[in-house]
Design a protein around this motif. Sequence first.
Motif, PDB file in Angstrom:
ATOM      1  N   TYR A  79      22.641 -26.478  -6.210  1.00 49.37           N
ATOM      2  CA  TYR A  79      24.102 -26.478  -6.179  1.00 49.37           C
ATOM      3  C   TYR A  79      24.621 -26.117  -7.566  1.00 49.37           C
ATOM      4  CZ  TYR A  79      28.784 -28.643  -6.139  1.00 49.37           C
ATOM      5  OH  TYR A  79      30.124 -28.902  -6.269  1.00 49.37           O
ATOM      6  N   PHE A  80      25.297 -24.972  -7.660  1.00 47.36           N
ATOM      7  CA  PHE A  80      25.859 -24.502  -8.919  1.00 47.36           C
ATOM      8  C   PHE A  80      27.377 -24.414  -8.785  1.00 47.36           C
ATOM      9  CE2 PHE A  80      21.509 -23.055  -9.361  1.00 47.36           C
ATOM     10  CZ  PHE A  80      21.241 -23.266 -10.703  1.00 47.36           C
ATOM     11  N   CYS A  81      28.034 -24.398  -9.960  1.00 52.63           N
ATOM     12  CA  CYS A  81      29.475 -24.182  -9.967  1.00 52.63           C
ATOM     13  C   CYS A  81      29.764 -22.732  -9.597  1.00 52.63           C
ATOM     14  CB  CYS A  81      30.064 -24.538 -11.330  1.00 52.63           C
ATOM     15  SG  CYS A  81      29.461 -23.503 -12.676  1.00 52.63           S
ATOM     16  N   PHE A  82      31.039 -22.355  -9.526  1.00 49.24           N
ATOM     17  CA  PHE A  82      31.411 -21.013  -9.088  1.00 49.24           C
ATOM     18  C   PHE A  82      30.912 -19.934 -10.037  1.00 49.24           C
ATOM     19  CE2 PHE A  82      34.933 -23.565  -7.154  1.00 49.24           C
ATOM     20  CZ  PHE A  82      34.549 -23.374  -5.842  1.00 49.24           C
ATOM     21  N   CYS A  83      30.951 -20.203 -11.334  1.00 46.99           N
ATOM     22  CA  CYS A  83      30.491 -19.194 -12.284  1.00 46.99           C
ATOM     23  C   CYS A  83      28.989 -19.204 -12.457  1.00 46.99           C
ATOM     24  CB  CYS A  83      31.184 -19.381 -13.637  1.00 46.99           C
ATOM     25  SG  CYS A  83      30.810 -20.947 -14.463  1.00 46.99           S
TER      26      CYS A  83
ATOM     27  N   SER B  23      33.891 -26.803  -9.545  1.00 48.07           N
ATOM     28  CA  SER B  23      34.041 -25.989 -10.745  1.00 48.07           C
ATOM     29  C   SER B  23      33.569 -26.789 -11.944  1.00 48.07           C
ATOM     30  CB  SER B  23      35.497 -25.555 -10.916  1.00 48.07           C
ATOM     31  OG  SER B  23      35.713 -24.997 -12.185  1.00 48.07           O
ATOM     32  N   CYS B  24      33.066 -26.056 -12.978  1.00 50.83           N
ATOM     33  CA  CYS B  24      32.645 -26.723 -14.206  1.00 50.83           C
ATOM     34  C   CYS B  24      33.792 -26.921 -15.166  1.00 50.83           C
ATOM     35  CB  CYS B  24      31.528 -25.931 -14.878  1.00 50.83           C
ATOM     36  SG  CYS B  24      32.011 -24.270 -15.407  1.00 50.83           S
ATOM     37  N   GLY B  25      34.938 -26.245 -14.952  1.00 51.82           N
ATOM     38  CA  GLY B  25      36.089 -26.398 -15.815  1.00 51.82           C
ATOM     39  C   GLY B  25      36.054 -25.563 -17.076  1.00 51.82           C
ATOM     40  N   GLU B  26      34.995 -24.755 -17.261  1.00 51.71           N
ATOM     41  CA  GLU B  26      34.888 -23.909 -18.444  1.00 51.71           C
ATOM     42  C   GLU B  26      35.302 -22.481 -18.109  1.00 51.71           C
ATOM     43  OE1 GLU B  26      34.323 -25.316 -21.205  1.00 51.71           O
ATOM     44  OE2 GLU B  26      33.783 -27.276 -20.386  1.00 51.71           O
ATOM     45  N   ILE B  27      35.297 -21.608 -19.167  1.00 49.39           N
ATOM     46  CA  ILE B  27      35.622 -20.211 -18.957  1.00 49.39           C
ATOM     47  C   ILE B  27      34.584 -19.578 -18.039  1.00 49.39           C
ATOM     48  CG2 ILE B  27      35.960 -17.987 -20.097  1.00 49.39           C
ATOM     49  CD1 ILE B  27      38.174 -19.961 -20.603  1.00 49.39           C
ATOM     50  N   CYS B  28      35.045 -18.747 -17.089  1.00 52.98           N
ATOM     51  CA  CYS B  28      34.153 -18.157 -16.086  1.00 52.98           C
ATOM     52  C   CYS B  28      33.068 -17.311 -16.750  1.00 52.98           C
ATOM     53  CB  CYS B  28      34.979 -17.321 -15.098  1.00 52.98           C
ATOM     54  SG  CYS B  28      33.996 -16.439 -13.866  1.00 52.98           S
TER      55      CYS B  28
ATOM     56  N   LEU C 150      39.362 -19.882 -15.940  1.00 50.89           N
ATOM     57  CA  LEU C 150      38.464 -21.020 -15.793  1.00 50.89           C
ATOM     58  C   LEU C 150      37.605 -20.830 -14.552  1.00 50.89           C
ATOM     59  CD1 LEU C 150      40.712 -24.106 -16.685  1.00 50.89           C
ATOM     60  CD2 LEU C 150      39.232 -22.770 -18.177  1.00 50.89           C
ATOM     61  N   CYS C 151      36.475 -21.495 -14.534  1.00 47.22           N
ATOM     62  CA  CYS C 151      35.517 -21.360 -13.427  1.00 47.22           C
ATOM     63  C   CYS C 151      36.267 -21.463 -12.097  1.00 47.22           C
ATOM     64  CB  CYS C 151      34.467 -22.452 -13.538  1.00 47.22           C
ATOM     65  SG  CYS C 151      33.189 -22.388 -12.266  1.00 47.22           S
ATOM     66  N   HIS C 152      36.174 -20.428 -11.284  1.00 47.38           N
ATOM     67  CA  HIS C 152      37.023 -20.307 -10.098  1.00 47.38           C
ATOM     68  C   HIS C 152      36.236 -19.685  -8.960  1.00 47.38           C
ATOM     69  CE1 HIS C 152      37.438 -15.892 -10.420  1.00 47.38           C
ATOM     70  NE2 HIS C 152      37.265 -16.122 -11.708  1.00 47.38           N
ATOM     71  N   PRO C 153      36.673 -19.893  -7.711  1.00 46.24           N
ATOM     72  CA  PRO C 153      36.072 -19.188  -6.572  1.00 46.24           C
ATOM     73  C   PRO C 153      36.716 -17.831  -6.388  1.00 46.24           C
ATOM     74  CG  PRO C 153      37.674 -20.752  -5.775  1.00 46.24           C
ATOM     75  CD  PRO C 153      37.647 -20.907  -7.274  1.00 46.24           C
ATOM     76  N   GLY C 154      36.107 -17.016  -5.565  1.00 45.07           N
ATOM     77  CA  GLY C 154      36.692 -15.725  -5.248  1.00 45.07           C
ATOM     78  C   GLY C 154      36.415 -14.675  -6.296  1.00 45.07           C
ATOM     79  N   PRO C 155      36.984 -13.484  -6.123  1.00 47.58           N
ATOM     80  CA  PRO C 155      36.728 -12.386  -7.057  1.00 47.58           C
ATOM     81  C   PRO C 155      37.457 -12.602  -8.373  1.00 47.58           C
ATOM     82  CG  PRO C 155      38.332 -11.718  -5.416  1.00 47.58           C
ATOM     83  CD  PRO C 155      37.865 -13.082  -5.015  1.00 47.58           C
TER      84      PRO C 155
END
Length: 735
Positions: free
Chosen positions: A165-169, A185-190, A205-210
């Motif tokens: 299980y990883f964050c979005f980035c 999300s990890c809350g850091e820069i993607c 910030l770490c986000h889903p999607g494109p």
Amino acid sequence: MATTTTTTTTTLPPRNPNPNPNSPAPSDHPLLSSSSASDDDDDASDDVSNGDADPSSAALERSIFASYLRTSPDDDDAIDDDLSKLRSFLSSSSLLRRRLPSCLICLDPLRPSHPVWSCSASCHALFHLPCIQSWARQSLHLRSPDWPCPKCRSPYPKTLIPKSYFCFCGKVQDPPLDPWILPHSCGEICGRPLAGECGHTCLLLCHPGPCPPCPVLASSQCFCGRRADVRRCARRRFSCGEPCNKPLPCGSHRCPTTCHDGPCLPCRVRGTYKCACGAEEQERICAEREFRCDRPCGGTLACGRHECGRGCHAGACGACPLQGRRTCPCGKKEHLGLSCDAQVPTCGSTCGKMLGCGMHRCPERCHRGACVENCRIVVLKSCRCGSMKKEVPCYQDLTCERKCQRVRDCGRHACRRRCCGGDCPPCPEICDRKLRCNNHKCPSPCHRGACSPCPLMVSISCYCGETRFEVPCGTEKNQKPPKCSKRCFISRLCRHKSECRPHKCHYGACPPCRMTCGEELPCGHKCRERCHGPIPPPNPEFTLKPKKKRIGRSIECTPGSPCPPCREIVLVSCFGQHIGEERPLVCSTKKPFPCQNLCGNLLPCGNHYCTKSCHVLKSQLFVLDHNEKHENSHQQESIILPFNAQSPLAEPCEECYLPCQKDREPSCSHPCPLRCHSDNCPPCKVLVKRACHCGAMVHVFECLYYNSMSDEEQQRVRTCSGPCHRSMSDVHVIL
């Protein structure tokens, strides 16, 4: 050119200093709370519409886009266009709302504490990590080298089956659950590389999607290369708006199109051009100026004996193909010195050219023209399935009538093809199994394993359509209806439409009227139930999950149903209308009843009373007294219920069989010869005997005649008018 870039400062929401995955429960998440956990009443709720983000969600959205907005100028409208796509994705995936997104495989909500996996190829859909692992393993069992995304069907190799299980980035494994940042999300820069291979990374910030397009400013040129400008890296290729003016491939004209990307279009200048042979002229565009007409050439070859067989062409017709080395038709014997117009004789040998089957040669003598098309040499052949052998001509295919019993790759249907060689074709049937959504069937060809999730999205909206949201098909029944802040424009159909308070727009049917019905019942009372008049029909495309009924909540009447039976309490008398025997009964269920007293009704004789138990007479008009106070009258009313002789409740009183016991008038010692009766007794006709005073004779009188006389008259009629024979002593005794 100088470009000034302004930087905006965005305040981030406060972070939790000690994020603990076990501290906040999924249902207590301030940004994502389960919609099913809330049981607020729609009528009493004045919350913000589900389509709008709450303040905490807005602050979270600002924090995600803060770094991106600092890099770009404030007045760039293209930034808003690019970010609107990502905002739309976050809104549609319910990550910035109170509503939880759903896994398309199991259709269960994706809670913040659940490990998830997102598709990075195309759709960026979220799935439970165990669900996508099971999906990938089932897909690989079908002897396929790749496994597809359940939604967009993008292929992934076996090596990309998610294991952790990883964050979005993708930088942090098992990201902790922090209520102040986006879930998963990890809350850091993607930091993921941006599209276009510009060399820059994502600043969100770490986000889903494109990731959005690159916002960095860079020097660039237009497509035609005549104008330079400083633009965003993602939009560094631009058109200056002037004509391209590049030389076209024709070499005679230049491109008139506005500055554009890619090669120039073919030249469209029209002109008159000749064909290749020069015999015909046509008006054509410059890019198609070289063409051939339909006329034959008609020229003479170099031999001077044969005509050119080609069509329209440029240049000389060429040498004769029959000049030079010439052989017989089979090619075994060469003839020297033959002119091009002389016919070459056959050699008489076997032709020996390879036939179309590729295994045998032509057995005919050397001949002109093509060899026979079908090889007729008899050979021993086996059918495709190998169950039969037979000698047949080489050109014929041998097939048997045996049907293949192998199961096709779908694992459900047999091949059933005649004389199958083992390469059974794919199953032509449609899967047609019901999908997990329970609304649609699988349209794919028959296959092994689980069907793909339903790709459709369901739009749930209020009646006016201003507030709506989309959810995956199959999860719409577990969603709460959207709350719209606008007033419902549907008019009520019940009798209180001018008295009811207006309500907000809603999903489905209008709430029932909460006023008292007040309709007059046939009995004269008014209905005291909640209004159950007709309501406007609902207009939803899908039915949401019904709310749980609260314990102790009274059951209301169904809207559109008639008034229930009257429930007023009235006093009902017994059959015999005995005083003090009234009972309080429900008006709709009231009916006469017998009490414990005797009937007591006067018999036809008029002298005695009925000794039967309380009953209804056949000739009686039954009277029910109910002490009800109407709205317009406070007087006591009566309801008369007639009972005819055929009624099963009617029963005659007993008959009186006693003799008449009345005292006769005038008084008489003789009883009345009639049975008990109500009228006067008949005159007494009994003969009575009375002796005269002297006792010499006896007089006979009717009782009525004798008793109606006075004493003096009785003494007078008893005399015999003869001489008295009694002695004085007897008279003295009598006196």
